[in-house]
Design a protein around this motif. Structure first.
Motif, PDB file in Angstrom:
ATOM      1  N   MET A 107      86.127  56.485  13.065  1.00  0.00           N
ATOM      2  CA  MET A 107      86.544  56.666  11.696  1.00  0.00           C
ATOM      3  C   MET A 107      86.095  55.448  10.872  1.00  0.00           C
ATOM      4  N   ARG A 108      85.473  55.715   9.752  1.00  0.00           N
ATOM      5  CA  ARG A 108      85.011  54.639   8.870  1.00  0.00           C
ATOM      6  C   ARG A 108      86.129  54.266   7.897  1.00  0.00           C
ATOM      7  N   LEU A 109      86.345  52.967   7.756  1.00  0.00           N
ATOM      8  CA  LEU A 109      87.395  52.446   6.888  1.00  0.00           C
ATOM      9  C   LEU A 109      86.783  51.589   5.782  1.00  0.00           C
ATOM     10  N   PRO A 110      87.477  51.478   4.652  1.00  0.00           N
ATOM     11  CA  PRO A 110      86.922  50.698   3.540  1.00  0.00           C
ATOM     12  C   PRO A 110      86.932  49.198   3.817  1.00  0.00           C
ATOM     13  N   TYR A 111      85.969  48.541   3.221  1.00  0.00           N
ATOM     14  CA  TYR A 111      85.903  47.083   3.267  1.00  0.00           C
ATOM     15  C   TYR A 111      85.354  46.584   1.933  1.00  0.00           C
ATOM     16  N   GLU A 112      85.540  45.300   1.704  1.00  0.00           N
ATOM     17  CA  GLU A 112      84.984  44.616   0.537  1.00  0.00           C
ATOM     18  C   GLU A 112      84.079  43.502   1.051  1.00  0.00           C
ATOM     19  N   ILE A 121      69.743  31.395  -4.103  1.00  0.00           N
ATOM     20  CA  ILE A 121      69.315  32.166  -2.933  1.00  0.00           C
ATOM     21  C   ILE A 121      70.571  32.652  -2.225  1.00  0.00           C
ATOM     22  N   ASN A 122      70.437  33.754  -1.503  1.00  0.00           N
ATOM     23  CA  ASN A 122      71.535  34.278  -0.698  1.00  0.00           C
ATOM     24  C   ASN A 122      71.581  33.513   0.618  1.00  0.00           C
ATOM     25  N   VAL A 123      72.780  33.040   0.973  1.00  0.00           N
ATOM     26  CA  VAL A 123      72.928  32.242   2.188  1.00  0.00           C
ATOM     27  C   VAL A 123      74.003  32.777   3.137  1.00  0.00           C
ATOM     28  N   GLY A 124      74.631  33.875   2.782  1.00  0.00           N
ATOM     29  CA  GLY A 124      75.650  34.426   3.670  1.00  0.00           C
ATOM     30  C   GLY A 124      76.333  35.627   3.072  1.00  0.00           C
ATOM     31  N   VAL A 125      77.232  36.201   3.863  1.00  0.00           N
ATOM     32  CA  VAL A 125      78.031  37.352   3.445  1.00  0.00           C
ATOM     33  C   VAL A 125      79.443  37.141   3.952  1.00  0.00           C
ATOM     34  N   ILE A 126      80.421  37.466   3.119  1.00  0.00           N
ATOM     35  CA  ILE A 126      81.824  37.442   3.506  1.00  0.00           C
ATOM     36  C   ILE A 126      82.337  38.876   3.411  1.00  0.00           C
ATOM     37  N   LEU A 127      83.055  39.323   4.444  1.00  0.00           N
ATOM     38  CA  LEU A 127      83.517  40.708   4.496  1.00  0.00           C
ATOM     39  C   LEU A 127      85.005  40.734   4.833  1.00  0.00           C
ATOM     40  N   LEU A 139      82.086  51.382   3.502  1.00  0.00           N
ATOM     41  CA  LEU A 139      82.833  52.026   4.580  1.00  0.00           C
ATOM     42  C   LEU A 139      82.144  51.708   5.901  1.00  0.00           C
ATOM     43  N   ALA A 140      82.930  51.367   6.916  1.00  0.00           N
ATOM     44  CA  ALA A 140      82.351  51.070   8.226  1.00  0.00           C
ATOM     45  C   ALA A 140      83.392  51.296   9.311  1.00  0.00           C
ATOM     46  N   ALA A 141      82.924  51.677  10.499  1.00  0.00           N
ATOM     47  CA  ALA A 141      83.801  51.839  11.649  1.00  0.00           C
ATOM     48  C   ALA A 141      84.101  50.492  12.304  1.00  0.00           C
ATOM     49  N   ASP A 142      83.125  49.586  12.279  1.00  0.00           N
ATOM     50  CA  ASP A 142      83.260  48.275  12.912  1.00  0.00           C
ATOM     51  C   ASP A 142      82.842  47.201  11.909  1.00  0.00           C
ATOM     52  N   PRO A 143      83.794  46.492  11.320  1.00  0.00           N
ATOM     53  CA  PRO A 143      83.432  45.511  10.282  1.00  0.00           C
ATOM     54  C   PRO A 143      82.561  44.359  10.784  1.00  0.00           C
ATOM     55  N   ALA A 144      82.725  43.939  12.013  1.00  0.00           N
ATOM     56  CA  ALA A 144      81.899  42.836  12.527  1.00  0.00           C
ATOM     57  C   ALA A 144      80.434  43.257  12.625  1.00  0.00           C
ATOM     58  N   THR A 145      80.196  44.465  13.101  1.00  0.00           N
ATOM     59  CA  THR A 145      78.825  44.981  13.168  1.00  0.00           C
ATOM     60  C   THR A 145      78.252  45.156  11.773  1.00  0.00           C
ATOM     61  N   GLU A 146      79.067  45.647  10.861  1.00  0.00           N
ATOM     62  CA  GLU A 146      78.622  45.826   9.478  1.00  0.00           C
ATOM     63  C   GLU A 146      78.296  44.486   8.828  1.00  0.00           C
ATOM     64  N   ASP A 163      77.196  41.795  10.355  1.00  0.00           N
ATOM     65  CA  ASP A 163      75.896  41.376  10.898  1.00  0.00           C
ATOM     66  C   ASP A 163      74.760  42.139  10.217  1.00  0.00           C
ATOM     67  N   ARG A 164      74.949  43.436   9.987  1.00  0.00           N
ATOM     68  CA  ARG A 164      73.922  44.246   9.325  1.00  0.00           C
ATOM     69  C   ARG A 164      73.680  43.758   7.895  1.00  0.00           C
ATOM     70  N   LEU A 165      74.760  43.489   7.172  1.00  0.00           N
ATOM     71  CA  LEU A 165      74.626  43.008   5.798  1.00  0.00           C
ATOM     72  C   LEU A 165      73.905  41.661   5.754  1.00  0.00           C
ATOM     73  N   LEU A 166      74.196  40.786   6.698  1.00  0.00           N
ATOM     74  CA  LEU A 166      73.515  39.494   6.749  1.00  0.00           C
ATOM     75  C   LEU A 166      72.009  39.697   6.919  1.00  0.00           C
ATOM     76  N   GLU A 167      71.631  40.595   7.814  1.00  0.00           N
ATOM     77  CA  GLU A 167      70.202  40.875   8.030  1.00  0.00           C
ATOM     78  C   GLU A 167      69.545  41.416   6.773  1.00  0.00           C
ATOM     79  N   VAL A 168      70.185  42.385   6.133  1.00  0.00           N
ATOM     80  CA  VAL A 168      69.598  43.072   4.982  1.00  0.00           C
ATOM     81  C   VAL A 168      69.585  42.199   3.723  1.00  0.00           C
ATOM     82  N   LEU A 169      70.652  41.465   3.503  1.00  0.00           N
ATOM     83  CA  LEU A 169      70.823  40.759   2.235  1.00  0.00           C
ATOM     84  C   LEU A 169      70.463  39.278   2.247  1.00  0.00           C
TER      85      LEU A 169
END
Length: 122
Positions: free
Chosen positions: A1-6, A22-28, A105-112, A114-120
Motif C-alpha cells: 500500500m502506498r502512503l503519502p509523504y512530503e 545546486i541541489n545537494v540532498g533530499v529530506i523526506l 505516494l510510496a510504499a517504502d519511504p527509504a527506497t523512495e 534514495d530514488r529521489l536523491l538519484e533523480v534530483l
C-alpha cells in the motif's frame, strides 16, 4: 500500500547575493509511517563553479547536521519527526536551505528517498 509523504530538495547557495544554487540532498517525511530522513550528496566541482572559494568542509559538515537532525540528534532530541521536518524546511537565508515542499505516494519511504536523491541530486 502506498502512503503519502512530503519531501523537499536541500539546496546549497554559496553566494546568497547571486541566487545561484545546486541541489545537494533530499529530506523526506511520512507522518503515517513516522519516518523522517535526509540523504545528501555534495558535488564539489559543481559547488566550486558557483563559488571557487566555497568552504567545502563546512558545507559537508552542515549537510551532515541535516541528516543528524532527522534522527533526533542534539537539540532535536525532544522534537517529534514532524516538528523536525517543519523546522528543517522553514525558510532561511543561509548557504543551505530547503526548496518548496512537495507531496508523493510510496510504499517504502527509504527506497523512495534514495530514488529521489538519484533523480534530483546526482
Amino acid at each position: 500500500m502506498r502512503l503519502p509523504y512530503e519531501y523537499a530538495i536541500i539546496q546549497a547557495m554559496p553566494r546568497i547575493e547571486r541566487g545561484e544554487l545546486i541541489n545537494v540532498g533530499v529530506i523526506l517525511y511520512s507522518q503515517r509511517l513516522d519516518f523522517l530522513a535526509a540523504r545528501t550528496h555534495l558535488h564539489e566541482d559543481r559547488l566550486r563553479c558557483l563559488d571557487p572559494h566555497a568552504d567545502l568542509p563546512a558545507v559537508a559538515t552542515a549537510l551532515a547536521s541535516w541528516e543528524a537532525t532527522c534522527t533526533g540528534a542534539g537539540a532535536a532530541a525532544t522534537m517529534k519527526p514532524g516538528e523536525r521536518f517543519r523546522w528543517l524546511v522553514a525558510p532561511r537565508s543561509t548557504i543551505l536551505r530547503a526548496g518548496p515542499v512537495h507531496m508523493g505516494l510510496a510504499a517504502d519511504p527509504a527506497t523512495e528517498l534514495d530514488r529521489l536523491l538519484e533523480v534530483l541530486v546526482r
